[in-house]
Design a protein around this motif. Structure first.
Motif, mmCIF file in Angstrom:
data_model
loop_
_atom_site.group_PDB
_atom_site.id
_atom_site.type_symbol
_atom_site.label_atom_id
_atom_site.label_comp_id
_atom_site.label_asym_id
_atom_site.label_seq_id
_atom_site.Cartn_x
_atom_site.Cartn_y
_atom_site.Cartn_z
ATOM 1 N N GLY A 23 -76.694 48.362 26.882
ATOM 2 C CA GLY A 23 -75.589 47.590 26.327
ATOM 3 C C GLY A 23 -74.935 48.158 25.090
ATOM 4 N N GLU A 24 -75.345 49.364 24.627
ATOM 5 C CA GLU A 24 -74.773 49.868 23.376
ATOM 6 C C GLU A 24 -74.758 51.381 23.359
ATOM 7 N N SER A 25 -73.642 51.921 22.877
ATOM 8 C CA SER A 25 -73.485 53.362 22.664
ATOM 9 C C SER A 25 -73.325 53.615 21.174
ATOM 10 N N ASN A 26 -74.041 54.624 20.681
ATOM 11 C CA ASN A 26 -73.969 54.987 19.265
ATOM 12 C C ASN A 26 -73.688 56.475 19.179
ATOM 13 N N VAL A 27 -72.547 56.826 18.607
ATOM 14 C CA VAL A 27 -72.136 58.223 18.457
ATOM 15 C C VAL A 27 -72.209 58.583 16.979
ATOM 16 N N GLN A 28 -72.999 59.601 16.656
ATOM 17 C CA GLN A 28 -73.131 60.085 15.276
ATOM 18 C C GLN A 28 -72.315 61.360 15.122
ATOM 19 N N ILE A 29 -71.425 61.380 14.122
ATOM 20 C CA ILE A 29 -70.536 62.516 13.891
ATOM 21 C C ILE A 29 -70.850 63.104 12.526
ATOM 22 N N ASP A 30 -71.237 64.370 12.494
ATOM 23 C CA ASP A 30 -71.446 65.091 11.242
ATOM 24 C C ASP A 30 -70.273 66.034 11.019
ATOM 25 N N LEU A 31 -69.711 65.984 9.809
ATOM 26 C CA LEU A 31 -68.561 66.808 9.476
ATOM 27 C C LEU A 31 -68.994 68.073 8.755
ATOM 28 N N GLN A 32 -68.162 69.095 8.862
ATOM 29 C CA GLN A 32 -68.400 70.329 8.133
ATOM 30 C C GLN A 32 -68.161 70.115 6.647
ATOM 31 N N PHE A 33 -68.941 70.837 5.837
ATOM 32 C CA PHE A 33 -68.775 70.710 4.395
ATOM 33 C C PHE A 33 -67.400 71.239 3.985
ATOM 34 N N GLY A 34 -66.734 70.480 3.127
ATOM 35 C CA GLY A 34 -65.424 70.870 2.644
ATOM 36 C C GLY A 34 -64.273 70.448 3.541
ATOM 37 N N SER A 35 -64.564 69.676 4.575
ATOM 38 C CA SER A 35 -63.507 69.257 5.498
ATOM 39 C C SER A 35 -62.690 68.125 4.899
ATOM 40 N N SER A 36 -61.493 67.947 5.437
ATOM 41 C CA SER A 36 -60.606 66.884 4.983
ATOM 42 C C SER A 36 -60.979 65.585 5.701
ATOM 43 N N VAL A 37 -61.577 64.656 4.954
ATOM 44 C CA VAL A 37 -62.032 63.405 5.557
ATOM 45 C C VAL A 37 -60.849 62.549 6.003
#
Length: 990
Positions: free
Chosen positions: A88-102
């Motif tokens: 019943g649930e999907s969890n997607v974890q996103i890690d960004l590159q250091f110095g990226s534009s949030v």
């Protein structure tokens, strides 16, 4: 400076007024000082949580998690994508590159989530973007015991009132309450209703939902005025619901109660909200991190104190408690350091003149520092307080040295004008002041300016130390001379007798006679090699940051089968006493998992979590609690409840091996092979693939004679037997949620002992009454509770056990991919960067000293002394501590400024006393002049650091490491001050 000091003498009152105006201005700017829990750190990890009710983990993985992962991978700045799919649930974890534009990433992500809704299956809820995991602690957690007997209406009124007051507090983002949910209205259909009344579930749902509808039909514009037409719902309460006519389509109808039982079902989430075993109301408050947490917490306290109608209301968790504790510790350490400084200054000068001037100077140093905090928009938070706590002990150094120099010149040249005396006093130590202060500042600057992953985390600590040193330098040049000339006549100064400090000279001669050159060489030969061997054998562990202690433990529990309320209630009551026997200060908070996501009513137990809070042995309590929940009935996940400092740390990689494969079955076989054949491996998988039996129904051609049968009706009957269908809300005032079920009975709702048995019999009866075999082919298959992917491939993670890592890297058949992540490599890279920045800092320090001394050779002496102090202090640290991290580096760097201060002032006085013949007499003259301020500065700093070191307080590990390094560095610098400097200068190496 000469003009400034002349102004001090000629317009003394004006200068004092301006200085005190400088203090008054700060009082008006106090509200501008930012106080936060943590600095503004760029978030580099995001979570997308998507609910897909009543669907298995494999369906969620294939239809929700994988499409989301594939689309998100096209966004810029994405470093890694991981998905976790459960029932019943999907969890997607996103890690960004250091110095990226949030901001650019979030704009693209919001647009993508808006577009992808059309491609997701029907029934998928709207994806939610979170910057933190939903299991992390909120700002404040409040519990209110439910009244066992009393006026429930009054209790509900007071609860609603306090919720509204909390929501109105400035800075509060959301207030969520658990345990206050109202009862639900359940329509339990008779399993054999279709035999007597030919009505389909689809038609029954439509008629009831139509009866619940109400609204406006717009305005009717007549000849005179407009009239709005509004219609009311046919079903206004439970009594009318029972009599609600269900039409069969042939002109006939019957009341709903003929084929159903309509009952009120208490919320299971209320039953699962407990504090130390008692049913309670739980309130979680989320706050804006940019607001002052102390003010928000104070207003929450005021609201809770005013509500006397809710007895027993209590704050069980408060994020601001860490900040309050550090602020309290900071003030205690400051008072201790300040008290020792005044004591030592009085013993040195034997009058109140020096004590009062140093006190005023230090106070105005803090005033200048606070002005700079406002100017540079630096917040006081858990991290910057670490820098302020250790830097506060150095505020006396420059002020004391300037006062001592001016006082010496004042006594020496009584006929000169006052401003000349002050100018001579400051000029005689100018090189020492500038070189020592700017040495420490320059060493910190590359660390603050160089862009690296930990820069934001350490920026506030380093910048606060730099501003404190700069404020101390400015105060010693500006405030000390002003207060000296202003108080010179008001406070009498008693001259010290000539032999007041003769004991220092006698002690120095005695030590010099004992510690000769021969003694030093022999000691170095005897102890040097064993010390180096000890350091080599017991080499300390290197870390980037000490691992903060968790504030508690969280046990998340997910039921695998139906658990009766009576059984679960017995467990909850028993576990409230398990930890209290040995740990009376430990508390247990039980709350449902997931919050109020959507309207559901199932017969399975509600997933919940147990928070172990308070002081005590969390591990022992956790072990006892998990024994109450057998793995055959529960899926258990144990997590630490992180402190606020832990939340701000950059993501540190532990030693682990990531195993990837596009085939889930091959990955499970790899797991089983490792589990069965490698029992001695020192390590474990991050999660275990747990199988679940699934029955797949494949539609087939409808047999002859059953063409009128409706397979959709069969599916609905089975689905609603396990998960009641939400229809809407009902009630004249306080609305209640209305559900439809084909299997629920009153005895199962009330939680009787035989509920599980009845439920299984009812489910079997439903399946037997439906000709499933005629419409579907059934096949049993094994699926799993949780599917995890990384970059579209299934993955497992192995933590520890280097042997498995080495063996696995050799086997890359069958599509396996192995990625080794080493914590050691990350730490080595960090310290390589740190060493490179330190080397660069030494180059800048050399250029600074060249500019001060107008010589390319003389600065090498200062750098040599700094290097010797640095190496000796590091070797001493290796012998005393088991872990070396960035805190020790900061402490040693601060001490480098002290060593430059000592060698610089020694060099100045050596040149000043060049007229003295004989190196021994000259050295004695130099030591006589400078040892008193050096000992005062060192003693003040050391006694200010001792409480931090001795009192091993929770949450002060990082500050304690800085203080310990500074203490070792100061003692090493003092040793060299007495035994190395006289040798260097006595042999004319300068």
């Amino acid at each position: 400076m000469k003009g400034l000091y002349e102004l001090y003498v000629n317009r003394n009152r004006l200068c004092l007024v301006l200085v005190f105006l400088f203090f008054i201005v700060l009082l008006f700017r106090l509200q501008e000082i930012q106080i936060k829990l943590l600095p503004e750190l760029t978030p580099l990890r995001y979570f997308i949580v998507t609910d897909f009710p009543n669907h298995s983990a494999i369906d969620v993985d294939q239809t929700v998690s994988l499409p989301l992962s594939n689309r998100i991978s096209s966004l810029k700045s994405v470093k890694r994508i991981r998905t976790s799919s459960v029932y019943g649930e999907s969890n997607v974890q996103i890690d960004l590159q250091f110095g990226s534009s949030v901001s650019e990433f979030k704009d693209g992500l919001y647009q993508l989530l808006y577009e992808i809704k059309e491609y997701l299956p029907f029934g998928v809820r709207t994806p939610k973007l979170l910057e933190r995991s939903e299991y992390e602690n909120p700002f404040v957690e409040i519990v209110i015991p439910k009244p066992e007997n009393g006026n429930l209406l009054e209790f509900d009124y007071q609860l609603q009132r306090i919720m509204e007051q909390l929501e109105r507090i400035s800075g509060v983002i959301s207030v969520i309450c658990f345990g206050d949910e109202k009862s639900n209205v359940l329509i339990s259909l008779d399993q054999n209703h279709s035999k007597f009344f030919p009505i389909k579930l689809r038609d029954l749902e439509f008629q009831i939902q139509s009866g619940l509808q109400s609204g406006s039909l717009g305005k009717y514009y007549g000849t005179k005025e407009a009239t709005e037409i509004k219609f009311q719902s046919e079903i206004s309460d439970s009594f009318i619901l029972k009599q609600f006519p269900i039409h069969l389509g042939n002109g006939e109808f019957f009341p709903l109660e003929r084929i159903s039982r309509i009952t009120k079902v208490p919320s299971r989430r209320n039953f699962m909200t407990r504090w130390n075993g008692k049913e309670s109301i739980y309130i979680r408050v989320a706050a804006d991190p940019n607001h002052n947490p102390l003010q928000i917490a104070k207003q929450i306290d005021v609201v809770l104190r005013k509500n006397n109608g809710l007895p027993g209301i209590k704050i069980v968790s408060n994020s601001v408690s860490e900040l309050r504790a550090q602020l309290f510790q900071f003030f205690i350490f400051f008072l201790i350091s300040f008290g020792f400084a005044l004591l030592f200054s009085y013993l040195l000068y034997q009058n109140l003149h020096g004590v009062i001037i140093l006190s005023l100077s230090v106070c105005f140093t803090l005033v200048l520092f606070l002005h700079l905090l406002v100017l540079f928009s630096i917040s006081i938070n858990l991290l910057s307080l670490s820098g302020i706590s250790v830097g506060i002990g150095m505020l006396f150094d420059a002020n004391n040295l300037t006062y001592y120099s001016i006082d010496t010149e004042w006594k020496k040249s009584e006929e000169c004008p006052h401003f000349i005396k002050m100018e001579k006093g400051v000029r005689s130590i100018w090189t020492s002041l500038v070189s020592s202060s700017f040495t420490t500042i320059i060493v910190f600057l590359p660390l603050l300016l160089y862009v690296h992953e930990w820069r934001e985390f350490f920026f506030g600590i380093g910048l606060c130390i730099v501003l404190l040193l700069f404020s101390s330098l400015c105060s010693s040049i500006i405030f000390v001379p002003l207060f000296y000339v202003s108080l010179e006549k008001l406070i009498p100064k008693s001259h010290l007798p000539p032999n007041a400090f003769a004991f220092l000279e006698r002690l120095r001669k005695k030590i010099s006679s004992c510690v000769s050159d021969t003694f030093i060489r022999r000691s170095g030969f005897l102890f040097g090699l064993p010390i180096l061997m000890i350091v080599f054998l017991y080499f300390p562990k290197f870390l980037i940051f000490p691992e903060p202690h968790p504030v508690g433990k969280s046990i998340q529990l997910f039921p695998k089968q139906n658990i009766s309320d009576q059984e679960l209630g017995g467990i909850l009551l028993e576990m409230s006493h398990v930890c209290k026997i040995n740990e009376p200060n430990m508390n247990l908070l039980v709350i449902p998992i997931g919050g109020k996501k959507f309207q559901t009513l199932t017969e399975t137990a509600v997933p919940f979590q147990i928070k172990i809070l308070g002081e005590g042995n969390h591990f022992e309590c956790m072990t006892k609690l998990t024994q109450l929940f057998p793995e055959s009935k529960w899926t258990i996940k144990v997590q630490d409840i992180p402190s606020e400092i832990t939340k701000s740390l950059p993501f540190q990689s532990k030693d682990h091996l990531t195993i990837l494969n596009a085939n889930w079955d091959l990955l499970v076989q790899f797991y089983e092979r490792v589990k069965n054949t490698n029992h001695s491996l020192d390590g474990k998988f991050s999660y275990e693939p747990k199988p679940v039996a699934m029955e797949f129904w494949s539609p087939k051609k409808i047999p002859m004679g059953m063409e009128s049968a409706d397979p959709d009706e069969f599916r609905r009957q089975i689905l609603y037997a396990n998960h009641a269908k939400y229809l809407g809300v009902i009630g004249p005032g306080e609305k209640e949620e209305l559900f439809l079920s084909t299997n629920w009975k009153e005895n199962s709702v009330l939680g009787e002992e035989n509920r599980n048995e009845n439920h299984s019999k009812d489910t079997m009866a439903i399946q037997k009454s439906i000709p499933i075999e005629g419409f579907y082919d059934k096949k049993m298959e094994t699926v799993y509770e949780d599917y995890k992917r990384e970059s579209g491939l299934y993955y497992l993670e192995w933590f520890g056990g280097n042997r498995l890592m080495q063996d696995s890297l050799l086997d890359k058949t069958n599509g396996f991919q192995f990625f080794l992540h080493s914590e050691r490599d990350e730490i080595v890279n960090f310290f390589i960067i740190l060493s490179s920045l330190l080397l660069l800092s030494f180059c800048f320090v050399y250029l600074l000293l060249v500019a001060i001394y107008e010589s390319f050779l003389k600065p090498f002496l200062h750098l040599f002394v700094c290097l010797v102090v640095f190496v000796t202090a590091m070797i001493t640290l290796f012998l005393l501590v088991s872990e070396i991290h960035f805190g020790h580096y900061i402490g040693i760097v601060i001490v480098l400024g002290v060593s430059v201060d000592n060698i610089s002032i020694y060099d100045e006085k050596w040149r000043e006393f060049s007229y003295i013949q004989g190196t021994e007499i000259r050295n004695a003259k130099v030591l006589n002049w400078i040892e008193k301020p050096v000992l005062l500065n060192s003693g003040t700093t050391v006694f200010g650091l001792l409480p931090i070191i001795v009192l091993n307080l929770t949450g002060m590990e990082f500050v304690r490491s800085i203080a310990l390094s500074m203490l070792i560095g100061i003692l090493v610098s003092l040793f060299f001050f007495y035994f190395l400097y006289p040798k260097l200068f006595g042999k004319n190496w300068v």
